[in-house]
Design a protein around this motif. Structure first.
Motif, short mmCIF file in Angstrom:
data_model
loop_
_atom_site.label_atom_id
_atom_site.label_comp_id
_atom_site.label_asym_id
_atom_site.label_seq_id
_atom_site.Cartn_x
_atom_site.Cartn_y
_atom_site.Cartn_z
N ARG A 146 0.82 -1.27 0.00
CA ARG A 146 -0.13 0.01 0.01
C ARG A 146 0.78 1.40 -0.06
O ARG A 146 0.42 2.35 -0.81
N GLN A 186 -5.72 1.91 -2.38
CA GLN A 186 -6.59 0.80 -1.51
C GLN A 186 -7.24 -0.08 -2.67
O GLN A 186 -7.38 -1.22 -2.25
N THR A 229 -4.72 -2.26 -4.11
CA THR A 229 -4.30 -3.31 -3.25
C THR A 229 -5.12 -4.37 -2.95
O THR A 229 -4.74 -5.33 -3.09
#
Length: 227
Positions: free
Chosen positions: A182, A193, A196
């Motif tokens: 991240r 995010q 990720t």
């Protein structure tokens, strides 16, 4: 992104302590008293100014996005602008801090949008990276010419060299994997995010929960470690 992670370690605590509602703004007198105390080296006054202006960050973020997931990320970015505003505001000039902070928060969010459109890893000498005392964007060239140490503000909060030691001490394997991916630690490229979540094959909300849990663990280790 390393600087953002260090800041998030501290400011995640603000979200936890205040729940779903941000603390109310300070009165003009309280605000001025905090700046006076901060100028005398009182760190708690600095934290109070930031904490009680998080509501302003949330308000500004709403004009950029109505998506709850995106707002969560933009609040983190806007908080960096707020930190810069608190660090550079000159209360002796009689200006209104909320007006100045709003420009800094806007600048930080807009710079993030511009950076997202550029190729990963590219660095431009004329790219805005900071704001001056009037809330105007400063480029990397400006900072070099002025001899400003951009790491100084972070160093006043914490010794960043401790971070890598703490990562392996207090995070489990999944938490470590997500934080590294991240925030682009160990020389890796940072990711959002959403990116990720796609990489880990989990939901964005789950990434957010793991990230916040990991950041809280790191914050507690910083609090319990003498420097």
């Amino acid at each position: 992104m390393l600087l953002e992670l260090l800041r998030n370690i501290f400011f995640f605590a603000l979200h936890v302590e205040s729940g779903s509602a941000f603390p109310k703004p300070l009165s003009k007198k309280q605000e001025e008293e905090c700046f006076i105390r901060m100028s005398d080296g009182d760190k708690s006054a600095r934290y109070m100014l930031i904490e009680h202006n998080l509501r302003l960050v949330a308000h500004i973020v709403k004009k950029y996005s109505s998506n709850a997931a995106e707002q969560d990320e933009l609040i983190s970015i806007g908080t960096i602008g707020l930190i810069k505003a608190v660090s550079t505001f000159d209360y002796t000039k009689g200006a209104k801090f909320a007006t100045y902070a709003s420009r800094c928060i806007d600048n930080e969010i807009l710079m993030n949008f511009r950076a997202a459109k550029k190729s990963a890893g590219d660095v431009y000498i004329n790219e805005p990276v900071e704001t001056d005392k009037d809330g105007n964007a400063l480029t990397l060239l400006d900072l070099i010419d002025d001899g400003i140490d951009i790491h100084e503000q972070v160093d006043t909060l914490i010794k960043s060299r401790q971070l890598y030691t703490f990562l392996n001490k207090c995070l489990d394997e999944r938490e470590l994997e997500i934080i590294v991916y991240r925030y682009g630690l160990y020389g890796k490229k940072p990711h959002t995010q959403n990116e990720t979540a796609k990489k880990m094959d989990i939901s964005r909300s789950y990434v957010s929960r793991i990230e916040k849990k990991a950041i809280e663990k790191l914050r507690k280790m910083y609090d319990s470690t003498p420097f």
